[in-house]
Design a protein around this motif. Structure first.
Motif, PDB file in Angstrom:
ATOM      1  N   PRO A  11       0.823  -1.291  -0.231  1.00 14.50           N
ATOM      2  CA  PRO A  11      -0.554  -0.027   0.074  1.00 14.50           C
ATOM      3  C   PRO A  11       1.313   1.666   0.102  1.00 14.50           C
ATOM      4  N   ALA A  12       0.937   2.389  -0.940  1.00 14.65           N
ATOM      5  CA  ALA A  12       1.663   2.985  -1.273  1.00 14.65           C
ATOM      6  C   ALA A  12       3.126   3.171  -0.894  1.00 14.65           C
ATOM      7  N   GLY A  13       3.562   2.243  -1.349  1.00  9.56           N
ATOM      8  CA  GLY A  13       4.944   1.776  -0.509  1.00  9.56           C
ATOM      9  C   GLY A  13       5.483   1.657   0.908  1.00  9.56           C
ATOM     10  N   THR A  14       4.607   1.599   1.302  1.00 10.19           N
ATOM     11  CA  THR A  14       4.496   1.556   2.792  1.00 10.19           C
ATOM     12  C   THR A  14       5.530   0.643   3.591  1.00 10.19           C
ATOM     13  N   ALA A  15       5.100  -0.198   3.010  1.00  6.32           N
ATOM     14  CA  ALA A  15       5.941  -1.762   3.166  1.00  6.32           C
ATOM     15  C   ALA A  15       7.151  -1.940   4.019  1.00  6.32           C
ATOM     16  N   ILE A  16       7.848  -1.524   1.355  1.00  8.53           N
ATOM     17  CA  ILE A  16       9.010  -1.861   1.947  1.00  8.53           C
ATOM     18  C   ILE A  16      10.058  -0.558   2.642  1.00  8.53           C
ATOM     19  N   GLN A  17       9.496   0.443   3.170  1.00 10.04           N
ATOM     20  CA  GLN A  17      10.165   1.304   3.572  1.00 10.04           C
ATOM     21  C   GLN A  17      10.161   1.191   4.712  1.00 10.04           C
ATOM     22  N   PHE A  18       9.135   0.769   5.347  1.00  9.92           N
ATOM     23  CA  PHE A  18       8.713   0.154   6.576  1.00  9.92           C
ATOM     24  C   PHE A  18       9.978  -1.264   6.729  1.00  9.92           C
ATOM     25  N   CYS A  19      10.873  -1.580   5.680  1.00 15.26           N
ATOM     26  CA  CYS A  19      11.645  -2.834   5.999  1.00 15.26           C
ATOM     27  C   CYS A  19      12.763  -2.330   6.247  1.00 15.26           C
ATOM     28  N   LYS A  20      13.126  -1.300   5.215  1.00 14.66           N
ATOM     29  CA  LYS A  20      14.027  -0.568   4.586  1.00 14.66           C
ATOM     30  C   LYS A  20      14.481  -0.183   5.802  1.00 14.66           C
ATOM     31  N   ALA A  21      13.642   0.610   6.420  1.00 15.63           N
ATOM     32  CA  ALA A  21      13.837   1.634   8.252  1.00 15.63           C
ATOM     33  C   ALA A  21      13.864   0.805   9.015  1.00 15.63           C
ATOM     34  N   LEU A  22      13.394  -0.992   9.076  1.00 20.42           N
ATOM     35  CA  LEU A  22      13.285  -1.468  10.220  1.00 20.42           C
ATOM     36  C   LEU A  22      14.896  -2.303  10.077  1.00 20.42           C
ATOM     37  N   ARG A  24      17.846  -0.216   8.607  1.00 21.55           N
ATOM     38  CA  ARG A  24      18.740   0.477   8.731  1.00 21.55           C
ATOM     39  C   ARG A  24      18.902   1.020  10.420  1.00 21.55           C
ATOM     40  N   HIS A  25      17.579   0.533  10.763  1.00 26.42           N
ATOM     41  CA  HIS A  25      18.001   1.632  11.885  1.00 26.42           C
ATOM     42  C   HIS A  25      17.699   1.067  13.490  1.00 26.42           C
ATOM     43  N   THR A  26      17.528  -0.835  13.417  1.00 25.85           N
ATOM     44  CA  THR A  26      16.908  -1.417  14.720  1.00 25.85           C
ATOM     45  C   THR A  26      17.429  -2.816  14.058  1.00 25.85           C
ATOM     46  N   GLU A  27      17.912  -3.125  14.938  1.00 26.78           N
ATOM     47  CA  GLU A  27      18.682  -4.929  14.881  1.00 26.78           C
ATOM     48  C   GLU A  27      17.563  -5.711  14.575  1.00 26.78           C
ATOM     49  N   HIS A  28      16.796  -5.577  14.099  1.00 28.20           N
ATOM     50  CA  HIS A  28      15.861  -6.527  13.756  1.00 28.20           C
ATOM     51  C   HIS A  28      16.178  -6.358  11.729  1.00 28.20           C
ATOM     52  N   LYS A  29      15.671  -7.159  11.299  1.00 29.35           N
ATOM     53  CA  LYS A  29      15.547  -7.735   9.912  1.00 29.35           C
ATOM     54  C   LYS A  29      14.978  -8.326   9.246  1.00 29.35           C
ATOM     55  N   ALA A  30      14.322  -7.233   8.538  1.00 27.48           N
ATOM     56  CA  ALA A  30      13.206  -7.393   7.524  1.00 27.48           C
ATOM     57  C   ALA A  30      12.880  -8.036   5.732  1.00 27.48           C
ATOM     58  N   ARG A  31      11.914  -7.981   5.749  1.00 31.02           N
ATOM     59  CA  ARG A  31      11.664  -8.590   4.341  1.00 31.02           C
ATOM     60  C   ARG A  31      10.184  -8.861   3.948  1.00 31.02           C
ATOM     61  N   LEU A  32      10.325  -8.685   2.588  1.00 28.77           N
ATOM     62  CA  LEU A  32       9.186  -7.712   2.404  1.00 28.77           C
ATOM     63  C   LEU A  32       8.392  -8.911   0.934  1.00 28.77           C
ATOM     64  N   VAL A  33       7.705  -9.894   1.146  1.00 33.79           N
ATOM     65  CA  VAL A  33       7.093 -10.841  -0.297  1.00 33.79           C
ATOM     66  C   VAL A  33       5.381  -9.554  -0.621  1.00 33.79           C
ATOM     67  N   THR A  34       4.971  -9.889  -1.994  1.00 34.76           N
ATOM     68  CA  THR A  34       4.139  -8.913  -2.619  1.00 34.76           C
ATOM     69  C   THR A  34       3.782 -10.016  -4.237  1.00 34.76           C
ATOM     70  N   LEU A  35       2.528  -9.751  -4.226  1.00 28.62           N
ATOM     71  CA  LEU A  35       1.700 -10.536  -5.375  1.00 28.62           C
ATOM     72  C   LEU A  35       1.582  -9.382  -6.787  1.00 28.62           C
ATOM     73  N   VAL A 309       9.557   4.296  13.594  1.00 28.49           N
ATOM     74  CA  VAL A 309      10.595   2.658  12.783  1.00 28.49           C
ATOM     75  C   VAL A 309      10.717   2.555  14.689  1.00 28.49           C
ATOM     76  N   ARG A 310      11.204   3.257  15.403  1.00 26.47           N
ATOM     77  CA  ARG A 310      11.367   2.909  16.465  1.00 26.47           C
ATOM     78  C   ARG A 310      10.116   2.135  17.308  1.00 26.47           C
TER      79      ARG A 310
END
Length: 320
Positions: A11-22, A24-35, A309-310
């Protein structure tokens, strides 16, 4: 934590921005799968199933198996197939998050989603804008983010050097939901005798082109639906004067997150107010420029991608 975000479309590119911010700015590792890809906006992708071969599908299988969190966006859930893989088959031991962004199916019948989550024991619920808390009271508002240090999201030098027409942009994903007709009618009234405003109606272009065109403008009109869109955040970050009709409920929630009641949006809740505001901005360039400067400062101090993202990272730390 290893977080796997899953969405039919981002939705409006929000999920990929959350992944990138996670990442970049946290110790989490995030990926995104879309259809699916909806609209011709070319938002950045990660694992987009139609683009993948067997190796890519195998990678999704590994990510589903090893993830700590399944984070579903919009109407997606564990029974959605991703290249023949269903998250339901990998659900054991995972924390599950459902994140709503105002999809029309959700807005038209939020009770059906609340009932489903109650039946499945799902309590980790997020919404993208404060108005959606009314539809899903058990949820938490997670503010969307934009990467404010990206060159396309920084103010453009010299915008006010040209004394010509005021450049006003509007980039609706759906014109019927974004007050586009009212906006164009308001511009027509303001320009009735003198052409004060030049409009860039941005539609069906890539996200990079959209941001580049917005960045050359002075004013951004979002919509008058009582809340704000990602377009607002982009415009504020770029130092534009941003117009949106935030209602009192939304303003109160935003003030709580931002830590200030001094919000940068210029308010217009109906066509008459919009006409007055557009005319005022056209005739008062210093006011317009000051509004843009205040918007950029607000994003830097109160709504940076690091801050937003914090809050999501803290939410993950308390998953049940």
């Amino acid at each position: 934590m290893r977080i796997l975000m899953l969405a039919i479309n981002d939705p409006a590119g929000t999920a990929i921005q959350f992944c990138k911010a996670l990442n970049r700015h946290t110790e989490h590792k995030a990926r995104l799968v879309t259809l699916e890809t909806r609209y011709n906006h070319a938002w950045e992708k990660d694992l987009h199933v139609p683009d993948l071969g067997p190796d890519g599908i195998e990678e999704i299988s590994i990510l589903m198996r090893e993830a700590d969190v399944f984070h579903f966006h919009m109407t997606c859930d564990e029974h959605q197939s991703f290249g023949g893989l269903e998250p339901a088959d990998f659900l054991k031991g995972k924390a599950v998050v459902h994140h709503h962004h105002g999809h029309h199916d959700f807005r038209s019948n939020p009770g059906s989603f609340a009932d489903k989550y109650r039946e499945r024991g799902r309590r980790n619920l997020l919404v993208s804008t404060p108005d959606l808390l009314r539809l899903l009271p058990g949820a938490r508002w997670q503010p969307n983010l934009v990467p404010i240090d990206d060159p396309l999201l920084q103010p453009l030098w010299g915008r006010y050097d040209d004394p010509g027409q005021l450049q006003v942009c509007h980039s609706p994903t759906r014109k019927d939901l974004k007050n586009t007709a009212e906006f164009l009618a308001a511009v027509k009234v303001v320009n009735k005798r003198t052409a004060y405003l030049s409009v860039d109606l941005i539609d069906d272009v890539s996200n990079d082109e959209c941001l580049a065109r917005k960045r050359r403008c002075h004013v951004l009109f979002d919509h008058m639906q009582g809340y704000y869109g990602v377009s607002s955040l982009e415009g504020l970050s770029q130092g534009l004067a941003v117009i949106a009709g935030l209602d009192e409920w939304c303003r109160e929630r935003v003030a709580e997150f931002a830590g200030t009641s001094e919000l940068p949006w210029l308010a217009a809740t109906n066509q008459a107010e919009l006409i007055d505001l557009l005319r005022s901005l056209a005739l008062d360039r210093p006011r317009c420029e000051a509004a843009g400067l205040a918007g950029r400062r607000f994003m830097e101090e109160c709504w940076s991608d690091r801050k937003a993202v914090r809050q999501l990272s803290d939410f993950y730390a308390n998953l049940r």
